[in-house]
Design a protein around this motif. Structure first.
Motif, PDB file in Angstrom:
ATOM      1  N   LYS A   2      14.205  -9.455   0.995  1.00  0.00           N
ATOM      2  CA  LYS A   2      13.064  -8.954   0.222  1.00  0.00           C
ATOM      3  C   LYS A   2      13.487  -7.667  -0.480  1.00  0.00           C
ATOM      4  O   LYS A   2      14.006  -6.757   0.144  1.00  0.00           O
ATOM      5  N   ASN A   4      13.233  -4.164  -1.983  1.00  0.00           N
ATOM      6  CA  ASN A   4      12.318  -3.033  -2.010  1.00  0.00           C
ATOM      7  C   ASN A   4      12.390  -2.386  -3.387  1.00  0.00           C
ATOM      8  O   ASN A   4      13.219  -2.728  -4.216  1.00  0.00           O
ATOM      9  N   ASP A 112      -0.891 -10.879  -3.688  1.00  0.00           N
ATOM     10  CA  ASP A 112      -0.136 -10.692  -2.440  1.00  0.00           C
ATOM     11  C   ASP A 112       1.321 -10.988  -2.763  1.00  0.00           C
ATOM     12  O   ASP A 112       1.712 -12.147  -2.943  1.00  0.00           O
ATOM     13  N   ARG A 113       2.110  -9.930  -2.860  1.00  0.00           N
ATOM     14  CA  ARG A 113       3.500 -10.103  -3.296  1.00  0.00           C
ATOM     15  C   ARG A 113       4.366 -10.707  -2.205  1.00  0.00           C
ATOM     16  O   ARG A 113       5.424 -11.256  -2.493  1.00  0.00           O
ATOM     17  N   ASP A 114       3.935 -10.624  -0.940  1.00  0.00           N
ATOM     18  CA  ASP A 114       4.720 -11.221   0.146  1.00  0.00           C
ATOM     19  C   ASP A 114       4.563 -12.732   0.179  1.00  0.00           C
ATOM     20  O   ASP A 114       5.543 -13.469   0.280  1.00  0.00           O
ATOM     21  N   THR A 115       3.293 -13.190   0.059  1.00  0.00           N
ATOM     22  CA  THR A 115       3.080 -14.650   0.090  1.00  0.00           C
ATOM     23  C   THR A 115       3.123 -15.250  -1.308  1.00  0.00           C
ATOM     24  O   THR A 115       3.023 -16.455  -1.470  1.00  0.00           O
ATOM     25  N   ASP A 311       9.082  -5.610  -8.824  1.00  0.00           N
ATOM     26  CA  ASP A 311       9.015  -6.930  -8.193  1.00  0.00           C
ATOM     27  C   ASP A 311       9.597  -7.944  -9.170  1.00  0.00           C
ATOM     28  O   ASP A 311       9.013  -8.200 -10.221  1.00  0.00           O
TER      29      ASP A 311
END
Ligand SMILES: Cc1cc2nc3c(=O)[nH]c(=O)nc-3n(C[C@H](O)[C@H](O)[C@H](O)COP(=O)(O)OP(=O)(O)OC[C@H]3O[C@@H](n4cnc5c(N)ncnc54)[C@H](O)[C@@H]3O)c2cc1C
Length: 422
Positions: A2, A4, A112-115, A311
């Motif tokens: 991921k 950062n 939701d940038r994680d999912t 991102d």
């Protein structure tokens, strides 16, 4: 891994290089999915190009709350009486019917940038492999003391076209003879640098016909503005004595408005006005904050691909982006959208990615057949979108050239509308 924020910002050049040998990022769930938030100059163009050029290989969803998009471009001409409102309204039917785009009329309220999902006001959520945000602008809270959105009916901004444009025009038409139209102009940076001054010209054009003794008062926090010499020349020629602009040296940046009493206070002096067009300071559309990809008021992007610097799965187009030298315009957003569409397709399907090139021209109408323009070309560098060359109309041009310039803008409007909506 991921990414950062620091890692990704440092990866600008690597990201650009990776576009030359694209990786297929979306695997394991059928077709890659692109979600586009905002169906304006940037978003509609990006959605259409990705759908058109991927020939069904990519699922494209466009999220846009309005059923009918009214272009801000040419909304000043509507105020001046050169266009009717219907002629600047566009629906999304062709994008759905002919390009297979899933058009969802809703607000995006969270990312939701994680999912990698976008939450909608209606309650559902949409997964993406790449997310494109082109939500235009919102206003900075408290930018003009006395004004907030609850005052926009008394003192319209008309800086998002449609009902606000209609309201402003109705208010101008209802002004008493010899009354005052006031404008609070915005500080830099804002959408359409010549926009407020084209608006002054178009309001003057209208008033000259329906209310020739009316006055226009502009409070402006900026020392200078786009195409200033051209506008001032035109105002002297066509609207002599009608327009007064108060710049920062005379307190034009120190304003307060009182919507209930229709007062504009400039540097402590109270002006009773009949119409007050308040154009507050601007920031990226709020969904950019929700995605937490902003740095201050705007979203920094990598010039080669329009990817967020925070991102890599999100691209930001148009007014919301902090990209470098391009003005915030529909032409710019449309140009950036094509670069973005090419990069997204390359990343998701392995198609060839061409080097990014951008262009912009902003036309303005000062009076009937008196059109002026400013334009430039740009390239992507590792730092920003950088201007390579430019041109601007000259004062003292003959009437035939000005008419040709106006006619060019009419052709451009037809072209960009078709490029956005099919
Ligand atoms: C008076 C005026 C005159 C102008 N004249 C010109 C001109 O002559 N030439 C020119 O090139 N440019 C002109 N512009 C500038 C131009 O309109 C903008 O720069 C351009 O529209 C920016 O495109 P965008 O895609 O960033 O935003 P927009 O075109 O504003 O599109 C944003 C869209 O996103 C939607 N949206 C926002 N938030 C959300 C959310 N959370 N979820 C879903 N959808 C959302 C909005 O409803 C909107 O439809 C003018 C602007 C003004 C105000």
């Amino acid at each position: 891994m991921k990414l950062n924020r620091r890692l990704f910002m440092g990866a600008t050049a690597a990201a650009a290089a990776s576009m030359a040998a694209p990786m297929v990022l979306a695997a394991g769930h059928g077709k890659p999915r692109v979600v586009v938030v905002g169906g304006g100059a940037g978003g509609a163009t990006a959605a259409r190009y990705i759908a058109k050029d991927s020939k069904g290989e990519i699922d494209v969803t466009l999220i846009e709350p309005t059923r009918m998009y009214y272009t801000c471009f040419f909304s000043n001409l509507y105020l001046g009486g050169f266009r009717d409102l219907a002629s600047i309204g566009h629906s999304y039917g062709t994008l759905a019917a002919e390009y297979g785009i899933n058009v969802v009329h809703d607000w995006a309220i969270g990312v939701d940038r994680d999912t990698k999902t976008v939450a909608l006001a209606g309650g559902s959520s949409l997964p993406y492999d790449r997310l494109i945000l082109s939500p235009g602008i919102d206003f900075v809270d408290g930018a003009v003391p006395g004004w907030d959105l609850s005052a926009q009916n008394k003192m319209p901004h008309a800086y998002k076209a449609g009902s606000q444009s209609e309201l402003l025009k109705a208010q101008i038409m209802a002004m008493p003879q010899g009354g005052t139209f006031a404008m609070v102009a915005p500080p830099n940076p804002y959408r359409c640098p010549p926009g407020p001054y084209e608006r002054v010209s178009m309001v003057a054009h209208l008033l000259k016909h329906v209310n020739p003794t009316a006055k226009i008062l502009v409070a402006d926090p900026k020392e200078a503005f786009s195409k200033q010499g051209l506008f001032e020349e035109g105002w002297n020629t066509h609207y002599s004595g009608m327009i007064e602009r108060i710049g920062p040296d005379f307190g034009g940046g120190n304003v307060e408005v009182r919507p209930d009493t229709m007062e504009l206070v400039i540097d402590g002096e109270v002006n009773k006005v009949d119409v007050c067009n308040v154009i507050p300071a601007m920031k990226a559309g709020r969904i950019v904050d929700a995605a937490a990809i902003n740095d201050g008021n705007w979203a920094p992007v990598i010039a080669h691909t329009m990817q967020s610097k925070m991102d890599e799965n999100i691209h930001v187009l148009g007014d919301s982006s902090a990209q470098g030298d391009m003005p915030k315009s529909g032409f710019s957003a449309n140009s950036q959208a094509k670069v973005c569409a090419n990069a997204v397709r390359g990343a998701l399907t392995g198609s060839k990615v061409f080097p990014a090139k951008f262009s912009n021209t902003c036309w303005s109408l000062i009076d009937t057949d008196d059109g002026v323009k400013v334009g430039a070309n740009y390239e992507a560098t590792d730092k920003k979108i950088a201007k390579t060359d430019g041109s601007v109309s000259q004062t003292g041009e003959d009437a035939a050239l000005r008419k040709t310039t106006y006619e060019e803008s009419v052709g451009w409007y037809a072209g960009i509308s078709a490029d956005m909506f099919g």
